[in-house]
Design a protein around this motif. Sequence first.
Motif, PDB file in Angstrom:
ATOM      1  N   TYR A 295      61.207  32.131 -55.602  1.00 24.93           N
ATOM      2  CA  TYR A 295      62.199  32.547 -56.592  1.00 24.93           C
ATOM      3  C   TYR A 295      61.744  33.824 -57.280  1.00 24.93           C
ATOM      4  N   HIS A 296      62.703  34.502 -57.899  1.00 23.13           N
ATOM      5  CA  HIS A 296      62.474  35.729 -58.666  1.00 23.13           C
ATOM      6  C   HIS A 296      63.072  35.519 -60.050  1.00 23.13           C
ATOM      7  N   THR A 297      62.457  36.082 -61.074  1.00 24.23           N
ATOM      8  CA  THR A 297      62.986  35.931 -62.432  1.00 24.23           C
ATOM      9  C   THR A 297      63.314  37.282 -63.064  1.00 24.23           C
ATOM     10  N   SER A 298      64.176  37.235 -64.058  1.00 22.78           N
ATOM     11  CA  SER A 298      64.566  38.462 -64.764  1.00 22.78           C
ATOM     12  C   SER A 298      63.419  38.988 -65.627  1.00 22.78           C
ATOM     13  N   LYS A 299      62.426  38.145 -65.915  1.00 21.55           N
ATOM     14  CA  LYS A 299      61.313  38.561 -66.779  1.00 21.55           C
ATOM     15  C   LYS A 299      60.548  39.738 -66.187  1.00 21.55           C
ATOM     16  N   ASP A 300      60.415  39.762 -64.849  1.00 18.59           N
ATOM     17  CA  ASP A 300      59.709  40.883 -64.215  1.00 18.59           C
ATOM     18  C   ASP A 300      60.668  41.730 -63.374  1.00 18.59           C
ATOM     19  N   LYS A 301      61.953  41.664 -63.732  1.00 17.49           N
ATOM     20  CA  LYS A 301      63.015  42.413 -63.059  1.00 17.49           C
ATOM     21  C   LYS A 301      63.110  42.066 -61.573  1.00 17.49           C
ATOM     22  N   PHE A 302      62.842  40.799 -61.255  1.00 19.03           N
ATOM     23  CA  PHE A 302      62.999  40.235 -59.911  1.00 19.03           C
ATOM     24  C   PHE A 302      62.079  40.871 -58.868  1.00 19.03           C
ATOM     25  N   VAL A 303      60.956  41.415 -59.314  1.00 22.59           N
ATOM     26  CA  VAL A 303      60.036  42.086 -58.387  1.00 22.59           C
ATOM     27  C   VAL A 303      59.107  41.077 -57.714  1.00 22.59           C
ATOM     28  N   ALA A 304      58.483  40.201 -58.492  1.00 24.59           N
ATOM     29  CA  ALA A 304      57.471  39.288 -57.949  1.00 24.59           C
ATOM     30  C   ALA A 304      58.098  38.112 -57.210  1.00 24.59           C
ATOM     31  N   HIS A 305      57.414  37.682 -56.150  1.00 23.04           N
ATOM     32  CA  HIS A 305      57.780  36.470 -55.421  1.00 23.04           C
ATOM     33  C   HIS A 305      56.972  35.310 -56.005  1.00 23.04           C
ATOM     34  N   HIS A 306      57.658  34.294 -56.505  1.00 28.31           N
ATOM     35  CA  HIS A 306      56.993  33.095 -57.005  1.00 28.31           C
ATOM     36  C   HIS A 306      57.241  31.996 -55.972  1.00 28.31           C
ATOM     37  N   SER A 307      56.202  31.626 -55.254  1.00 30.34           N
ATOM     38  CA  SER A 307      56.366  30.706 -54.128  1.00 30.34           C
ATOM     39  C   SER A 307      56.572  29.264 -54.578  1.00 30.34           C
ATOM     40  N   LEU A 308      57.497  28.577 -53.902  1.00 27.35           N
ATOM     41  CA  LEU A 308      57.720  27.149 -54.103  1.00 27.35           C
ATOM     42  C   LEU A 308      57.086  26.340 -52.973  1.00 27.35           C
ATOM     43  N   GLY A 309      56.841  26.982 -51.839  1.00 31.83           N
ATOM     44  CA  GLY A 309      56.217  26.293 -50.715  1.00 31.83           C
ATOM     45  C   GLY A 309      56.825  26.699 -49.381  1.00 31.83           C
ATOM     46  N   ASP A 310      56.191  26.260 -48.319  1.00 27.78           N
ATOM     47  CA  ASP A 310      56.621  26.578 -46.955  1.00 27.78           C
ATOM     48  C   ASP A 310      56.961  25.297 -46.203  1.00 27.78           C
ATOM     49  N   ILE A 311      57.938  25.402 -45.301  1.00 25.33           N
ATOM     50  CA  ILE A 311      58.280  24.294 -44.414  1.00 25.33           C
ATOM     51  C   ILE A 311      58.297  24.823 -42.988  1.00 25.33           C
ATOM     52  N   PHE A 312      57.599  24.131 -42.112  1.00 25.03           N
ATOM     53  CA  PHE A 312      57.579  24.494 -40.696  1.00 25.03           C
ATOM     54  C   PHE A 312      58.910  24.095 -40.059  1.00 25.03           C
ATOM     55  N   TYR A 313      59.469  25.013 -39.247  1.00 25.97           N
ATOM     56  CA  TYR A 313      60.713  24.686 -38.546  1.00 25.97           C
ATOM     57  C   TYR A 313      60.436  24.307 -37.088  1.00 25.97           C
ATOM     58  N   SER A 314      59.956  25.283 -36.319  1.00 25.25           N
ATOM     59  CA  SER A 314      59.723  25.045 -34.897  1.00 25.25           C
ATOM     60  C   SER A 314      59.058  26.278 -34.300  1.00 25.25           C
ATOM     61  N   LYS A 315      58.596  26.142 -33.074  1.00 32.32           N
ATOM     62  CA  LYS A 315      58.082  27.324 -32.375  1.00 32.32           C
ATOM     63  C   LYS A 315      59.236  28.114 -31.770  1.00 32.32           C
ATOM     64  N   ASN A 316      60.382  27.485 -31.658  1.00 36.73           N
ATOM     65  CA  ASN A 316      61.586  28.155 -31.146  1.00 36.73           C
ATOM     66  C   ASN A 316      62.299  28.898 -32.265  1.00 36.73           C
ATOM     67  N   THR A 317      63.051  29.923 -31.898  1.00 34.27           N
ATOM     68  CA  THR A 317      63.791  30.702 -32.891  1.00 34.27           C
ATOM     69  C   THR A 317      64.814  29.811 -33.594  1.00 34.27           C
ATOM     70  N   PRO A 318      64.795  29.795 -34.940  1.00 33.57           N
ATOM     71  CA  PRO A 318      65.751  28.933 -35.670  1.00 33.57           C
ATOM     72  C   PRO A 318      67.165  29.496 -35.629  1.00 33.57           C
ATOM     73  N   PRO A 319      68.153  28.650 -35.825  1.00 30.58           N
ATOM     74  CA  PRO A 319      69.546  29.150 -35.888  1.00 30.58           C
ATOM     75  C   PRO A 319      69.774  29.954 -37.162  1.00 30.58           C
ATOM     76  N   LYS A 320      70.888  30.642 -37.228  1.00 32.58           N
ATOM     77  CA  LYS A 320      71.239  31.408 -38.429  1.00 32.58           C
ATOM     78  C   LYS A 320      71.634  30.433 -39.538  1.00 32.58           C
ATOM     79  N   TRP A 321      71.441  30.890 -40.777  1.00 27.90           N
ATOM     80  CA  TRP A 321      71.850  30.080 -41.920  1.00 27.90           C
ATOM     81  C   TRP A 321      73.359  29.829 -41.887  1.00 27.90           C
ATOM     82  N   LEU A 322      73.761  28.723 -42.422  1.00 29.16           N
ATOM     83  CA  LEU A 322      75.168  28.274 -42.517  1.00 29.16           C
ATOM     84  C   LEU A 322      75.742  27.818 -41.181  1.00 29.16           C
ATOM     85  N   SER A 323      74.946  27.913 -40.114  1.00 32.21           N
ATOM     86  CA  SER A 323      75.497  27.559 -38.797  1.00 32.21           C
ATOM     87  C   SER A 323      75.403  26.062 -38.543  1.00 32.21           C
TER      88      SER A 323
END
Length: 202
Positions: free
Chosen positions: A174-202
């Motif tokens: 996420y990004h916050t207005s406090k630093d004008k949305f510059v910094a990345h604040h990580s929430l975590g990672d999730i592994f999908y697959s070794k294959n290319t994932p589909p497009k979002w909303l698909s």
Amino acid sequence: MKKWLQKTLVITVALLTFGLITPNHEIWDALENGHGNNGSSDSTIQSNASNEQVTTVVEDGYAIEQSEDKQDLDSILFAAKEQSYIKFGPRIAPVIGQEFEEKIFPKLEEVITMTLSSLDEDSIKYLAITDRPSGQYGEKIFHISDGTSGKDLIRFHVRTEKRPQDGYYYNFHYHTSKDKFVAHHSLGDIFYSKNTPPKWLS
């Protein structure tokens, strides 16, 4: 009745009711002079009933105020989860849904709660959450903004990352207005697959 007992009762009533119910002098007259006549005891009962009614109204008003704040937070959290699943679509959601619920959403919920706790009551009432996550390979899940000014307060994104030898991961941040949305604040990672994932909303 002894004076010390009378004073103790007055203090106890005042403390228990936070001063909303004041002791009625007719009560003390009735206790000191026996039971008194029926008229005075009736007026004492009526007086106590009206005092109890006032207390109930005040307490109910507080409960309504508290529940409205909670309702605002609950509705935003519900919309946040809904927008996340809309972005995942029916192809990605079954793969990462459970891990998202267990690992990412509790952190996302914590960030939203902290952001809202720093706002005043009027600002919370006019918060808006976007309802169009980006498709294709865009990062946007949803943004929470000030409904009156339209300015974003916090932006939640997910980035698809290809890691050599490991495969594809989704990085939630996420990004916050406090630093004008510059910094990345990580929430975590999730592994999908070794294959290319589909497009979002698909």
